[in-house]
Design a protein around this motif. Structure first.
Motif, short mmCIF file in Angstrom:
data_model
loop_
_atom_site.label_atom_id
_atom_site.label_comp_id
_atom_site.label_asym_id
_atom_site.label_seq_id
_atom_site.Cartn_x
_atom_site.Cartn_y
_atom_site.Cartn_z
N SER A 1 36.06 -23.56 17.02
CA SER A 1 35.21 -22.68 16.20
C SER A 1 34.25 -21.83 17.04
O SER A 1 33.56 -20.96 16.50
CB SER A 1 34.39 -23.50 15.20
OG SER A 1 33.33 -24.19 15.84
N PHE A 2 34.21 -22.06 18.36
CA PHE A 2 33.32 -21.29 19.21
C PHE A 2 33.66 -19.79 19.10
O PHE A 2 34.83 -19.42 19.04
CB PHE A 2 33.46 -21.70 20.68
CG PHE A 2 32.69 -22.94 21.04
CD1 PHE A 2 32.46 -23.96 20.14
CD2 PHE A 2 32.17 -23.08 22.32
CE1 PHE A 2 31.76 -25.10 20.48
CE2 PHE A 2 31.46 -24.22 22.69
CZ PHE A 2 31.25 -25.23 21.78
N THR A 3 32.63 -18.97 19.07
CA THR A 3 32.84 -17.52 19.02
C THR A 3 32.25 -16.88 20.27
O THR A 3 31.31 -17.42 20.89
CB THR A 3 32.19 -16.92 17.76
OG1 THR A 3 30.79 -17.24 17.74
CG2 THR A 3 32.86 -17.44 16.50
N PHE B 1 23.14 -18.41 27.50
CA PHE B 1 24.19 -19.27 28.03
C PHE B 1 25.54 -19.10 27.34
O PHE B 1 26.47 -19.85 27.58
CB PHE B 1 23.74 -20.73 28.02
CG PHE B 1 22.60 -20.99 28.97
CD1 PHE B 1 22.80 -20.98 30.33
CD2 PHE B 1 21.31 -21.18 28.49
CE1 PHE B 1 21.76 -21.20 31.21
CE2 PHE B 1 20.25 -21.38 29.36
CZ PHE B 1 20.48 -21.40 30.73
N LYS B 2 25.62 -18.09 26.47
CA LYS B 2 26.89 -17.66 25.89
C LYS B 2 27.61 -18.77 25.13
O LYS B 2 28.78 -19.07 25.35
CB LYS B 2 27.82 -17.10 26.98
CG LYS B 2 27.18 -16.09 27.91
CD LYS B 2 26.65 -14.87 27.17
CE LYS B 2 26.07 -13.84 28.12
NZ LYS B 2 25.42 -12.71 27.43
N ILE B 3 26.90 -19.37 24.18
CA ILE B 3 27.49 -20.42 23.33
C ILE B 3 27.13 -20.11 21.88
O ILE B 3 25.96 -19.86 21.56
CB ILE B 3 26.97 -21.82 23.70
CG1 ILE B 3 27.36 -22.17 25.14
CG2 ILE B 3 27.51 -22.87 22.74
CD1 ILE B 3 26.74 -23.46 25.63
N SER B 4 28.13 -20.12 21.01
CA SER B 4 27.87 -19.90 19.59
C SER B 4 28.95 -20.59 18.76
O SER B 4 30.13 -20.54 19.10
CB SER B 4 27.84 -18.40 19.26
OG SER B 4 27.52 -18.19 17.90
N PHE B 5 28.52 -21.26 17.69
CA PHE B 5 29.46 -21.94 16.80
C PHE B 5 28.80 -22.17 15.44
O PHE B 5 27.58 -22.29 15.34
CB PHE B 5 29.90 -23.28 17.39
CG PHE B 5 28.76 -24.20 17.78
CD1 PHE B 5 28.13 -25.02 16.86
CD2 PHE B 5 28.32 -24.24 19.10
CE1 PHE B 5 27.09 -25.86 17.22
CE2 PHE B 5 27.27 -25.06 19.48
CZ PHE B 5 26.66 -25.87 18.54
N PRO B 6 29.60 -22.20 14.37
CA PRO B 6 29.06 -22.49 13.04
C PRO B 6 28.67 -23.96 12.93
O PRO B 6 29.32 -24.84 13.52
CB PRO B 6 30.22 -22.15 12.10
CG PRO B 6 31.45 -22.29 12.94
CD PRO B 6 31.05 -21.90 14.33
N PHE C 1 24.76 -21.78 15.26
CA PHE C 1 23.99 -22.01 16.48
C PHE C 1 24.39 -20.96 17.50
O PHE C 1 25.58 -20.73 17.73
CB PHE C 1 24.25 -23.40 17.06
CG PHE C 1 23.61 -23.60 18.41
CD1 PHE C 1 22.30 -24.05 18.51
CD2 PHE C 1 24.31 -23.33 19.59
CE1 PHE C 1 21.70 -24.21 19.75
CE2 PHE C 1 23.72 -23.48 20.83
CZ PHE C 1 22.41 -23.93 20.91
N THR C 2 23.41 -20.35 18.16
CA THR C 2 23.70 -19.35 19.19
C THR C 2 22.69 -19.46 20.32
O THR C 2 21.48 -19.60 20.08
CB THR C 2 23.64 -17.92 18.62
OG1 THR C 2 24.58 -17.78 17.55
CG2 THR C 2 24.00 -16.90 19.71
N ASN C 3 23.21 -19.43 21.54
CA ASN C 3 22.36 -19.25 22.71
C ASN C 3 22.90 -18.03 23.45
O ASN C 3 23.97 -18.08 24.06
CB ASN C 3 22.38 -20.49 23.61
CG ASN C 3 21.36 -20.38 24.74
OD1 ASN C 3 21.30 -19.39 25.45
ND2 ASN C 3 20.56 -21.43 24.90
N ASP C 4 22.18 -16.93 23.37
CA ASP C 4 22.64 -15.68 23.97
C ASP C 4 22.65 -15.74 25.49
O ASP C 4 23.50 -15.12 26.13
CB ASP C 4 21.75 -14.52 23.51
CG ASP C 4 21.93 -14.19 22.03
OD1 ASP C 4 23.09 -14.24 21.56
OD2 ASP C 4 20.93 -13.90 21.36
#
Length: 236
Positions: free
Chosen positions: A231-233, A72-77, A67-70
């Protein structure tokens, strides 16, 4: 039914904290008045804490198991044993009904903001026990009135005060802390309830919105909640 009720409790908690922040009558809560007055004064010298909108708000998506929201700067498997709610299911859970919502419907930022007085539900999902869950929301700072200038930690304190004022469920809140995930610092509010589950709320300002990630979980899944956050990247 238990799964649905547990999710609704997270939505109610979030809505209440925003409702309290948007209130113009604080005469019944001296504690909140003191916190917000001091915080508003501090905010005038902490402009760096306020994230002005630089891009149009967009919802995130899942691609290749991430999942990625460019914006709002959130990404995680995304784990295979999670259940990701469809937009139609989210609409049903928050009481938003329209004849045009079907199982494959994708709701826009504008549709969510119109239906919820400003809150966008980006992603809602259940963890492996199919009861503990996470919802990721964004609320335009314009909707928060004078509280839009509050530093995020003070906003978390106001949210804690509002939650603890609820009669049911009964909340007990820890002092807010700061935690860093995916390279971003969040104000973190941990609460317990008298109904056997706990919540962890992460807040940050991004792109002119208040971002909130709310985890609702039973004690036995606490380690899974932490693994999820770890796990957030970083999103550049």
């Amino acid at each position: 039914m238990k799964k649905k009720l547990l999710l609704l409790s997270t939505i109610a908690a979030f809505a209440l904290s925003l409702c309290g922040c948007d209130s113009k009558d604080d005469s019944k809560d001296d504690t909140k008045e003191t916190v917000t007055t001091e915080a508003t004064t501090e905010a005038t010298t902490e402009a760096g804490d306020i994230s002005e909108q630089t891009e149009d708000a967009e919802r995130g998506s899942v691609a290749n198991g991430v999942f990625t929201n460019d914006v709002f700067k959130i990404s995680f498997p995304v784990s295979d044993d999670w259940y990701i709610c469809s937009d139609a299911e989210i609409a049903q859970l928050i009481g938003f009904t329209t004849e045009n919502i079907e199982e494959n419907t994708s709701l826009t930022v504008e549709q969510f903001e119109a239906a919820t007085a400003g809150t966008v539900y980006d992603c809602v999902f259940y963890f492996s026990d199919m009861q503990s869950n996470c919802n990721i929301t964004y609320t335009s700072l314009d909707r928060l009135g004078m509280y839009s200038t509050l530093p995020v930690m003070d906003y978390a304190e106001v949210s804690a005060t509002q939650l603890e004022s609820m009669a049911s469920p009964k909340y007990t809140a820890d002092e807010p802390t700061t935690e860093t995930y995916g390279g971003d610092e969040y104000a973190c509010l941990n609460v317990t309830t008298d109904q056997g589950y706990s919540q962890k709320m992460l807040m940050k300002k991004e792109n002119g919105y208040m971002v909130m990630i709310t985890l609702t979980y039973f004690p036995e899944l606490e380690s899974e909640m932490q693994s999820y956050l770890d796990s957030f990247t970083e999103v550049n």
